[in-house]
Every structure is written in structure tokens, then in C-alpha cells.
Design an enzyme around this catalytic site. Structure first.
Site, short mmCIF file in Angstrom:
data_model
loop_
_atom_site.label_atom_id
_atom_site.label_comp_id
_atom_site.label_asym_id
_atom_site.label_seq_id
_atom_site.Cartn_x
_atom_site.Cartn_y
_atom_site.Cartn_z
CB THR A 233 -7.74 2.03 0.38
OG1 THR A 233 -6.73 1.21 1.16
CG2 THR A 233 -6.82 2.75 -0.69
CG ASP A 264 -3.57 -2.61 -3.59
OD1 ASP A 264 -3.33 -2.67 -2.33
OD2 ASP A 264 -4.29 -2.35 -4.29
N1 ASP Z 1 -5.26 -2.24 -0.54
C1 ASP Z 1 -4.78 -1.86 0.75
C2 ASP Z 1 -3.75 -2.55 1.11
O1 ASP Z 1 -3.52 -3.73 0.73
C3 ASP Z 1 -5.89 -1.84 1.59
C4 ASP Z 1 -7.18 -1.33 1.42
O2 ASP Z 1 -7.71 -1.13 0.22
O3 ASP Z 1 -7.89 -0.82 2.70
O4 ASP Z 1 -2.97 -2.06 1.74
#
Ligand code: ASP
Length: 368
Positions: A233, A264
């Protein structure tokens, strides 16, 4: 004249910049130490995901590519802020660079769902007004962070999802793409590897228990597999010359996600939060835990209600995530321009720039 304020210094252990595009020093972002320096007029911090990012698994070429893209992205935001632009513009445009790069799990490099599609989530928040916007599960909007901003500024809502969000984006004239734009071989291979491991886990579990219990085998596998995941992300927090904070986050979510799972990143208070009275935060990690711990808002609340520093608050909240069994990290900026990159994984792609144009880039836990 600039005000002198107590400051949590984030930069340690500088090493010479190998990147030819700048003569500035690149430093690893490390554990902070208390110091007193000038409050910056503006500053920016970004991440490109946390997770099991180990030097031993990285080639010099790959490492250089990540560093170059982080630098390219943060310099876009830096220029906006230097020219008196808003923190919201800096956050959005900086994230666009990372969304357009296949290196990160956002926009072009988004991970695949179990059904071999890409479903993207994003959010943005304005620390001055506490306005916020988010989109979830879109499949054809090239830059989901732009959609999140349009939701914030052009709709009466905070979060739109799926087909409705796509219709709204089209009405707003945002750039749409064929869903195949998001397909990258690298992410498809990752999905196939996860599915292979999942199939093996199911066979092993059936062999052990004598019965096929797809759901419990899946759950066991899922937890163990995510422990070794890389969360790609992207996110950004910025402070502009008018003292306004903003934060944003954009993601493809988690590889092999199903059932319209939303993490999230588009949840205000979990993946993103900004409040001029405290701080701006963007998260990355195992989303379910970041939602349950309300990570981004909890950091702000600890500063607000308990008077903690950004660093103290971030440490406590990531400790709560770890206690629940989750992992990941955050980047954050407080109202005085103090920047914190905190994570409980092996690494996190990250970079900072202050008003003097000093750049830091970090990938691994410490200086390696
Ligand atoms: N936090 C993101 C999710 O759970 C994943 C990520 O941080 O790459 O969708």
C-alpha cells in the site's frame, strides 16, 4: 522568524546518496532522538508498504528502483509544498506517482483478488476541516486517490464503493481504464503462489484430520501466510506552509482477498486520519487489525487526550496491533512538522523531505 521548538529527530546514520539524480544525502529513517531544531515551514513523509522486506531477498537493481520511485514521488509533493501549494494537493499528487508505478500495491501494481480481478481502495483527509473522502472496491478508476478526493470535495458522502463509486467517478470526469490496465504478471504470479500454498494447506489438513474442512484449513493457512506478506500500500502525510495537515492512502488490498473484502486503507480513522490539532497518519499492514485498533485515529487521540508526542502515540498504537496479532506500520506528521515512520515488520518503504530539501529514504529496519 521561524520558531524554535522541541523536536523528535527522525534522521540518523546518513549514508552517501548513490542516486545520481540528486546530490542530497539520503539517510535511513531510524529510531528518533529528542532534539531541538527549527520547526519546518512544510514537510512531507511517504510510505510504499511494510512487511517482510529483507535485504537478503532484494537485488541491488530492485532496491535502486524502489528508492528512485520513492524519491520521484516525494519530490512531486515537496515542489507543491515549496511553492505554497496545499498539503492535500501534495498528498494526492505524490500518491499518484506511486499509483502509476507497478512497484507498489496501489493503482497499476495492485494485487489480485481470488477471482483474478483487482479491487482498489483509497482515502484522503483534510486536517483543517476534518473533511474526508474514500472509495472502496473500484475496478476501473486509474487513480483511486483522486476519486477519494472527489468524494470528499464533490459529494455529500465520505465513502463510496463498487459500481456506485465508479459511476460517481465517471460523472466527475476522472480517468477510467479497462480493468486489464491493473493486471501485472508479477502480481498474478503472487496470486498463483498463494493459491498453490492454500491448496497444499487444504490437502495437508484433510490428511491430518481425515476430513475436508475447507473453511478451517483456509483460516489457518490465511493467518500463517499473511505473517510473511509484503504490504505494498502507498500513503503520504504532509504539512503545508499554512499549517494545514493532510493524509492519504491508496491500495489494492491483500492478495487473494475474496467476498468483496475491504481493508483499512479506505477507512477513515484506520488507514488515514488528519487533524490540524494533532497529526496526519497513513497506515499499511494487515488491514483487519488496523481497523480493529483504529490505528490512525487512535494515534491522534492519544496526542489529543493524553498529550503524548507523535512518536510515543505511534509506538503505543502499533503495540496494540501487535498484541492483537497483526503487523504493519504507519507514517505520520504532527502539527509541528515532526515526522515518524513506525513499523513492527522487517521493513517499510519510506521517505521524508523537509523544507530544506533534505531527503531521507529507508527500506529495512535499521541502517542496512
Ligand atoms: N492495509 C492494506 C489492506 O489491508 C494492505 C497493505 O497495507 O498493503 O488492505
Amino acid at each position: 522568524m521561524k520558531k524554535i521548538i522541541p523536536f523528535v529527530l527522525v534522521l540518523c546514520l546518513c549514508f552517501s546518496c548513490k542516486n545520481e539524480s540528486t546530490s542530497k544525502t539520503i539517510a535511513e529513517v531510524e529510531n528518533p532522538i529528542e532534539s531541538t531544531i527549527e520547526k519546518p515551514e512544510f514537510a512531507i513523509i511517504i510510505h510504499g508498504g511494510a512487511g517482510t522486506i529483507l535485504k537478503k531477498n532484494m537485488t541491488p537493481e530492485k532496491e535502486a528502483a524502489y528508492k528512485a520511485k520513492l524519491e520521484e514521488a516525494i519530490r512531486v509533493g515537496y515542489e507543491i509544498l515549496k511553492n505554497g501549494g496545499s498539503s492535500l494537493d501534495a498528498v494526492e499528487k505524490t500518491i499518484n506517482v506511486m499509483e502509476d508505478s507497478p512497484l507498489f500495491n496501489a493503482g497499476k501494481g495492485a494485487v489480485f483478488t481470488n477471482a483474478e480481478t483487482n479491487e482498489l481502495d483509497a482515502s484522503i483527509m483534510d486536517g483543517k476541516t476534518l473533511n474526508a473522502g474514500a472509495s472502496a472496491g473500484t475496478t476501473n478508476i486509474r487513480n483511486p486517490i483522486n476519486l477519494a478526493r472527489a468524494v470528499m470535495e464533490k459529494s455529500k458522502h465520505v465513502m463510496l464503493s463498487g459500481k456506485g463509486a465508479e459511476t460517481f467517478a465517471e460523472e466527475q470526469g476522472l480517468t477510467t481504464v479497462d480493468p486489464s490496465y491493473f493486471h501485472t504478471d508479477r502480481r498474478l504470479e503472487s496470486l498463483k503462489r498463494v493459491k498453490d500454498r492454500e491448496a497444499k494447506a487444504l490437502i495437508n489438513s484433510a490428511a491430518k484430520s481425515g476430513k475436508v474442512d475447507t473453511e478451517s484449513a483456509y483460516l489457518d493457512f490465511y493467518d500463517a501466510d499473511i505473517k510473511n506478506a509484503k504490504f505494498g500500500t502507498v500513503g503520504c502525510a504532509a504539512l503545508d506552509k499554512n499549517g494545514n495537515l493532510a493524509a492519504g492512502t491508496s491500495t489494492g488490498g491483500m492478495t487473494n482477498k475474496r467476498y468483496g473484502r475491504v481493508g483499512d486503507a479506505p477507512i477513515i480513522g484506520s488507514g488515514t486520519y488528519a487533524n490540524n490539532a494533532t497529526c496526519a497518519v497513513s497506515s499499511t499492514g494487515w488491514g483487519e487489525y488496523f481497523i480493529r485498533a483504529q490505528v490512525a485515529h487512535d494515534i491522534s487521540a492519544l496526542m489529543d487526550y493524553k498529550g503524548l508526542s507523535l512518536k510515543e502515540a505511534a509506538k503505543i498504537v502499533l503495540g496494540k496491533v501487535a498484541d492483537l496479532g497483526g503487523d504493519g506500520g504507519i507514517v505520520a506528521m504532527d502539527k509541528n512538522g515532526n515526522m515518524v515512520a513506525e513499523f513492527n515488520t522487517a521493513g517499510m518503504y519510506r521517505a521524508t523531505m523537509n523544507d530544506k530539501g533534505e531527503l531521507t529514504i529507508g527500506i529495512y529496519e535499521n541502517k542496512d
